[in-house]
Design an enzyme around this catalytic site. Structure first.
Site, short mmCIF file in Angstrom:
data_model
loop_
_atom_site.label_atom_id
_atom_site.label_comp_id
_atom_site.label_asym_id
_atom_site.label_seq_id
_atom_site.Cartn_x
_atom_site.Cartn_y
_atom_site.Cartn_z
N GLN A 83 0.83 -1.21 0.00
CA GLN A 83 0.00 0.00 0.00
C GLN A 83 0.87 1.26 0.00
OE1 GLN A 83 -3.08 0.91 -0.45
NE2 GLN A 83 -3.77 -1.17 -0.83
N SER A 84 1.94 1.23 -0.74
CA SER A 84 2.89 2.35 -0.73
C SER A 84 2.36 3.59 -1.46
CB SER A 84 4.18 1.89 -1.41
OG SER A 84 4.98 3.00 -1.74
#
Ligand SMILES: Cc1ncc(COP(=O)(O)O)c(C=O)c1O
Length: 362
Positions: A83-84
């Site tokens: 989930q960068s």
């Protein structure tokens, strides 16, 4: 003011691609300040930088993507968690410049991989995505085999006839193809903005509080503050590292940044203020106080924070205010560094907790 003029002149010559909507607004947090009574809180809206829902990486990428172009690369390879925010904004910047984005995303057992939040956005940008299982107890920045995995991805791109640029995780540490601290330069510039905006209100900045992940945001703000406003404390709330590691990252990047600016200055031990107390079970693990902080800011300001970075930084700020860490009447700027797409994959934890607390107070 001479120092301001001279710092702007030092930043100006660096190659830069305009990607972000700048300057971002700096606003008083009247609702929250009223609730907390003794403090003047401001919010720097770097969630409004644009570039695929905004965030601190847009400022870094203006300088990093200029370096990608200068090096003649047509493909940018980077890595982080699934989930960068960094990967999402890198994919957006690459799309804008006609460069191929390759994302190596490390997935810990507890993290989900359906196309949601940032991962959905990476997919929409048509990034080449490789998801790799990672050990639960290791931080992404410390996985032993990262360098090998990235080099393998670079080799694959070269065999396809592409010229890859390896951009370090978070656009922070000087490594891979990035031989200068370009990400931090973006945040030296952000401090210039904050300084000008607060000066135009006639307010002295007591502290800037922000989430610290890979270190360049803090390093850049620190360099800016040391030059323009040495009495301002830059306070990093660690969301991924212990204090020792974060201090090492920040110092290394800040000192390289002074060098790049051609300034004979160094960071001292006392300049780097970091708090690991809010890390708890580690990066990205949901904690209830973060959901409380998100709800408090939403209800008193109409502003959305995220569960991994800014919610945690706000939880830290609220706790430090309560413990008397800041002086009464001090003006504190909270840096909203973005990250809001990650709200969605955390929906179940957030709803379960808020349902319970709201029912209890009815
Ligand atoms: C939303 C958000 N805030 C803060 C940070 C921390 O910035 P830095 O990596 O420069 O420490 C990041 C990325 O790591 C982020 O995505």
């Amino acid at each position: 003011m001479k120092a301001l003029h001279s710092l702007k002149k030092r930043i100006e010559p660096f190659p830069r691609v305009r990607l972000a909507h700048l300057p971002t607004p700096l606003e008083p947090m009247d609702g929250l300040s009223r609730r907390l009574e003794r403090f003047n809180l401001f919010i720097k809206r770097d969630d409004q930088t644009g570039l695929a829902f905004g965030g601190n990486k847009a400022r870094k990428l203006e300088f990093i993507m200029a370096d990608v172009l200068e090096q003649g690369a047509d493909c940018v390879i980077t890595w982080a968690g699934v989930q960068s925010n960094w990967c999402r904004q890198t994919a957006a910047a690459a799309a804008r410049l006609g460069i191929k984005p390759v994302l190596i995303l490390f997935k810990k057992p507890a993290f989900r991989t359906e196309y949601d939040g940032n991962l959905l956005l990476d997919y929409i940008f048509n990034a080449t995505i490789e998801v790799i299982e990672a050990e639960a107890d290791k931080k992404t920045m410390e996985l032993a085999d990262v360098a090998g995995i990235i080099e393998e991805a670079a080799g694959k791109e070269r065999r396809l006839g592409n010229t890859p640029y390896i951009a370090p995780i978070g656009g922070s540490l000087v490594e891979g193809s990035m031989d200068k601290p370009w990400g931090a330069i973006g945040y030296v510039h952000a401090f210039v903005e904050i300084f000008e905006q607060m000066s135009s209100r006639g307010v002295q900045i007591g502290a800037v509080v922000h989430a610290a992940g890979s270190g360049a945001t803090q390093a850049g703000l620190l360099v800016g503050a040391k030059i323009l406003s040495p009495e301002t404390r830059i306070v990093g709330i660690n969301v991924s590292e212990d204090n020792e590691t974060m201090t090492r990252y920040v110092r290394s990047i800040a000192d390289r940044t002074f060098e790049l600016l051609d300034l004979d200055m160094r960071t001292g031990e006392e300049d780097i203020v970091v708090f690991e107390d809010y890390l708890r079970e580690g990066y990205g693990v949901f904690i209830q106080e973060v959901a409380d902080a998100i709800a408090l800011v939403a209800e008193s300001e109409g502003v959305l924070l995220d569960p991994v970075y800014t919610g945690k930084a706000m939880m830290g700020l609220l706790d430090l205010l309560q413990k008397g860490y800041f002086k009464e009447g001090e003006s504190i700027v909270f840096l909203h560094s973005g990250g809001t797409p990650a709200l969605f994959p955390y929906r179940e934890d957030i709803i379960t907790h808020l349902d319970r607390t709201r029912a209890a107070t009815e």
